[in-house]
Design an enzyme around this catalytic site. Structure first.
Site, mmCIF file in Angstrom:
data_model
loop_
_atom_site.group_PDB
_atom_site.id
_atom_site.type_symbol
_atom_site.label_atom_id
_atom_site.label_comp_id
_atom_site.label_asym_id
_atom_site.label_seq_id
_atom_site.Cartn_x
_atom_site.Cartn_y
_atom_site.Cartn_z
ATOM 1 C CG ASP A 236 -5.857 7.633 12.768
ATOM 2 O OD1 ASP A 236 -7.027 8.047 12.688
ATOM 3 O OD2 ASP A 236 -5.200 7.277 11.770
ATOM 4 N N GLY B 119 0.733 5.804 0.465
ATOM 5 C CA GLY B 119 0.006 6.996 0.869
ATOM 6 C C GLY B 119 0.872 8.219 0.690
ATOM 7 N N GLY B 120 0.403 9.328 1.200
ATOM 8 C CA GLY B 120 1.116 10.577 0.995
ATOM 9 C C GLY B 120 2.399 10.694 1.779
ATOM 10 C CG MET B 121 2.667 11.538 5.338
ATOM 11 S SD MET B 121 1.591 11.570 6.786
ATOM 12 C CE MET B 121 0.162 10.700 6.157
ATOM 13 C CB VAL C 19 3.148 -0.479 3.775
ATOM 14 C CG1 VAL C 19 3.356 -1.754 4.584
ATOM 15 C CG2 VAL C 19 2.897 0.691 4.704
ATOM 16 N N GLY D 109 0.832 -1.197 0.000
ATOM 17 C CA GLY D 109 0.000 0.000 0.000
ATOM 18 C C GLY D 109 0.862 1.240 0.000
ATOM 19 C CE LYS E 198 3.474 3.086 8.203
ATOM 20 N NZ LYS E 198 2.449 3.679 7.322
#
Length: 477
Positions: A141, A23-25, A28, A21, A43
């Site tokens: 979160d 994402g913006g940061m 993984v 996967g 990650k």
């Protein structure tokens, strides 16, 4: 790029096998740990963050703290390091399904999660939180996408401390909030000081969703949703056939004032343990269809209005007045975004979940950046995106200025870049100048860059410098 690490070996030990996967940061990957002969999840933090000295210092401090967590219901951090200036964290690889996917699967089959499963899963998450809270760590979160149920039915809480490691607003993807807006506590929304009870509220929202098949509040914008968390009463769960003892646990967890919630996650877990699930009515009943515009693992857009009450209607009227005047400025001034709360969106919460430990690639709710209204009375808000003839039609609203070129206008950009990159500078090709008319139609389906899952907006000055915190993001249909 997302796949550049496949085939590489980090520190002579972690052989990158496949992308799980992105994402913006960070991204993984599934990897093989050649030293111990086991599969792990790695990650890898994107370079623009890893090159920041402040980030690296925070990364070392927080990763060290998170790596000390040893609990059967928390995904284990095995290792962290930097390689040629790129930071990475090595996690336990969990083969399973995240709770968000599980709930979506049940809903698609017209079913709800059995009450005993709700109690068992929530109890294990509460125990994990209690363990971490006693060691001074807040998750920030908690949500279904960060809870994994493995192939044996065991429960794991993921992404502990990731938001804080990533570093909050200045290092998260624009448009996200600290934690997904659906699961944010009122104090998180107001931008107040957080303690462990913010996690209990988020767990309360998750329990509500597990037992009823839908979150307590739903709205068509993140701002409305946040105000509902702050102002609206908790909907009645009795209609969903939830046993009254479990209903009481959920309602106490969802108290607006932290002082009215459980003092500790351990107390919450104890009350869950006392719930008699054998007396619970069957929960395999049909559930009302609630179409979700975001089919991806971490839904970003609320589907519909909240459970019908005059109170929720009052929230919508309140928001309408807020958008129209200075009263809004005072009310929204404390709204927090920080994806990362442990986090959203700024924070888009990066989520390690899905068929293993996989990071969610979906942007969280369109967000309001902390105190944006106080310093930026000019705003733009994407209200919906549709696809027609291979192009995206973006509906949006502006307040506080007349949109025109030359003059104050809107910059649209993909969430694969940061808000700070959506103005003058080296990444001019990654944002689009727009002065009307509406809807915006400058992006086609074929234009979506790798890693992008949403279109974002921000108000720009006549010289194309941006006004930070004045826009939001909306997931692609």
């Amino acid at each position: 790029m997302a796949g550049d690490w496949i085939g590489e070996t980090l520190n002579g030990r972690y052989e990158i096998l496949e992308l799980l996967g992105t994402g913006g940061m960070s991204s993984v990957y599934k990897a093989n740990d050649s030293n111990l002969g086991r599969v792990v999840a790695v990650k890898i933090i994107h370079q623009h963050l890893s090159s920041n000295p402040d980030f690296l210092r925070r990364f070392e401090d927080e990763a060290t703290a998170v790596a000390q967590l040893r609990h059967p219901n928390i995904v284990q951090v095995y290792d962290f390091d930097t390689l040629d200036g790129t930071a990475f964290i090595v996690f336990e690889f969990v083969a399973g399904e995240n709770l968000q996917e599980m709930l979506a699967r049940l809903a698609a089959a017209g079913r709800r999660m059995p009450v005993d499963d709700c109690v068992r899963i929530a109890g294990k998450v509460a125990n994990a939180l209690d363990y971490a809270h006693n060691r001074g760590l807040i998750h920030r979160d908690v949500k279904p996408a960060n809870i994994i149920v493995d192939v044996h039915g065991e429960v794991f809480l993921t992404d502990f401390g990731i938001v804080k490691i990533i570093g909050g607003i200045e290092h998260t993807v624009t448009g996200a909030v600290v934690g997904t807006a659906r699961y944010m506590s009122p104090e998180q929304i107001r931008g107040g000081t957080l303690d462990s009870r913010t996690d209990l509220y988020s767990l309360g929202v998750t329990m509500f969703e597990m037992t009823s098949g839908r979150p307590p509040y739903e709205a068509d914008s993140a701002m409305t949703l946040m105000m509902m968390h702050v102002n609206d009463p908790v909907p009645n769960l009795a209609e969903a056939g939830v046993p009254s003892p479990l209903d009481a646990v959920i309602r106490r967890s969802l108290a607006k004032d932290p002082e009215d919630r459980y003092s500790t996650a351990g107390d919450l877990a104890a009350d869950l343990l006392a719930v008699d699930t054998t007396a619970a009515p069957a929960t395999q009943m049909p559930v009302e269809a609630t179409p979700d515009p975001d089919p991806a693992p971490d839904p970003a857009q609320p589907e519909s209005a909240a459970p019908a009450t005059e109170k929720s209607g009052g929230s919508r009227r309140l928001i309408a007045m807020i958008v129209g005047g200075l009263a809004a400025v005072a009310l929204i001034a404390g709204v927090v975004f920080a994806l990362a709360g442990g986090g959203s969106d700024e924070p888009e919460s990066e989520t390690i979940a899905t068929t293993a430990v996989v990071e969610s690639t979906v942007q969280d709710e369109p967000a309001v950046v902390p105190n944006a209204a106080a310093s930026n009375p000019e705003t733009v808000a994407i209200t919906g995106i549709t696809e027609e003839g291979g192009r995206y039609l973006v509906d949006y609203e502006t307040t506080g200025y007349t949109e025109a070129l030359p003059g104050e206008h809107v910059h649209f950009y993909w969430n694969s870049i940061y808000e700070s990159e959506a103005g003058v500078g080296p990444n001019g090709a990654e944002w689009f100048v727009w002065g009307g008319p509406r809807p915006f139609n400058g992006y086609g389906v074929s234009d979506v860059p790798p890693g992008a899952s949403a279109i974002c907006s921000v108000v720009a000055n006549p010289d194309h410098t941006i006004k930070p915190g004045t826009g939001n993001c909306w997931d692609l249909p």
